[in-house]
Design a protein around this motif. Structure first.
Motif, PDB file in Angstrom:
ATOM      1  N   ALA A  56      39.985  13.228  69.498  1.00  0.00           N
ATOM      2  CA  ALA A  56      41.229  12.494  69.230  1.00  0.00           C
ATOM      3  C   ALA A  56      41.186  11.058  69.755  1.00  0.00           C
ATOM      4  CB  ALA A  56      42.412  13.225  69.861  1.00  0.00           C
ATOM      5  N   LEU A  57      40.190  10.714  70.515  1.00  0.00           N
ATOM      6  CA  LEU A  57      40.121   9.387  71.126  1.00  0.00           C
ATOM      7  C   LEU A  57      40.054   8.249  70.105  1.00  0.00           C
ATOM      8  CD1 LEU A  57      40.257   8.271  73.964  1.00  0.00           C
ATOM      9  CD2 LEU A  57      37.773   8.357  74.056  1.00  0.00           C
ATOM     10  N   PRO A  58      39.335   8.360  68.986  1.00  0.00           N
ATOM     11  CA  PRO A  58      39.302   7.257  68.022  1.00  0.00           C
ATOM     12  C   PRO A  58      40.680   6.864  67.487  1.00  0.00           C
ATOM     13  CG  PRO A  58      37.500   8.750  67.577  1.00  0.00           C
ATOM     14  CD  PRO A  58      38.362   9.404  68.624  1.00  0.00           C
ATOM     15  N   ASP A  59      41.571   7.856  67.259  1.00  0.00           N
ATOM     16  CA  ASP A  59      42.927   7.528  66.801  1.00  0.00           C
ATOM     17  C   ASP A  59      43.688   6.745  67.866  1.00  0.00           C
ATOM     18  OD1 ASP A  59      42.678   8.658  64.315  1.00  0.00           O
ATOM     19  OD2 ASP A  59      43.599  10.564  64.884  1.00  0.00           O
ATOM     20  N   LEU A  60      43.572   7.168  69.103  1.00  0.00           N
ATOM     21  CA  LEU A  60      44.254   6.469  70.198  1.00  0.00           C
ATOM     22  C   LEU A  60      43.735   5.047  70.337  1.00  0.00           C
ATOM     23  CD1 LEU A  60      46.187   6.356  72.594  1.00  0.00           C
ATOM     24  CD2 LEU A  60      44.389   7.426  73.988  1.00  0.00           C
ATOM     25  N   ILE A  61      42.428   4.880  70.309  1.00  0.00           N
ATOM     26  CA  ILE A  61      41.821   3.550  70.433  1.00  0.00           C
ATOM     27  C   ILE A  61      42.247   2.655  69.272  1.00  0.00           C
ATOM     28  CG2 ILE A  61      39.633   2.291  70.386  1.00  0.00           C
ATOM     29  CD1 ILE A  61      38.443   4.674  71.999  1.00  0.00           C
ATOM     30  N   ALA A  62      42.233   3.192  68.047  1.00  0.00           N
ATOM     31  CA  ALA A  62      42.638   2.403  66.880  1.00  0.00           C
ATOM     32  C   ALA A  62      44.082   1.947  67.004  1.00  0.00           C
ATOM     33  CB  ALA A  62      42.447   3.220  65.603  1.00  0.00           C
ATOM     34  N   MET A  63      44.948   2.845  67.453  1.00  0.00           N
ATOM     35  CA  MET A  63      46.355   2.493  67.600  1.00  0.00           C
ATOM     36  C   MET A  63      46.541   1.411  68.661  1.00  0.00           C
ATOM     37  SD  MET A  63      49.560   5.185  67.765  1.00  0.00           S
ATOM     38  CE  MET A  63      48.457   6.472  68.169  1.00  0.00           C
ATOM     39  N   LEU A  64      45.822   1.528  69.770  1.00  0.00           N
ATOM     40  CA  LEU A  64      45.939   0.533  70.833  1.00  0.00           C
ATOM     41  C   LEU A  64      45.385  -0.826  70.403  1.00  0.00           C
ATOM     42  CD1 LEU A  64      44.984   2.754  73.900  1.00  0.00           C
ATOM     43  CD2 LEU A  64      47.276   1.969  73.238  1.00  0.00           C
ATOM     44  N   LYS A  65      44.281  -0.818  69.651  1.00  0.00           N
ATOM     45  CA  LYS A  65      43.708  -2.081  69.158  1.00  0.00           C
ATOM     46  C   LYS A  65      44.634  -2.757  68.158  1.00  0.00           C
ATOM     47  CE  LYS A  65      38.741  -1.412  69.694  1.00  0.00           C
ATOM     48  NZ  LYS A  65      37.465  -1.246  68.990  1.00  0.00           N
TER      49      LYS A  65
END
Length: 90
Positions: A19-28
């Motif tokens: 699930a980390l890629p979704d979190l990173i994309a949202m934060l970026k």
């Protein structure tokens, strides 16, 4: 470390950080556009059961990986709510 532990470690690592890629994309992007928090919320909720199961059987690997995964999934939901509110104000 035997083969069983290696497989368990790899499985825990992969599912925990899926699930980390979704979190990173949202934060970026600083945006909730294109994100759906339901999957993260559902997954995080059931991972709490995995933590309880890990405690019942005394498996520190199950406990560790799923605690990390719960945090990642609920951070994703929290980020979604935060950015959604910002977008609604704009």
């Amino acid at each position: 470390m035997d083969l069983t532990q290696i497989i368990g470690f790899a499985a825990g690592l992969g599912t925990t950080f899926a699930a980390l890629p979704d979190l990173i994309a949202m934060l970026k992007q600083r945006s909730s556009v294109g994100m759906n928090p339901r999957m993260a919320a559902i997954t995080g909720t059931f991972q709490i059961l995995w933590v309880i199961y890990g405690m019942l059987i005394g498996s520190s690997n199950i406990i560790m990986w799923n605690v990390i995964a719960v945090v990642i999934n609920y951070l994703t939901v929290g980020a979604y709510v935060h950015f959604r509110r910002q977008e609604a104000r704009s």
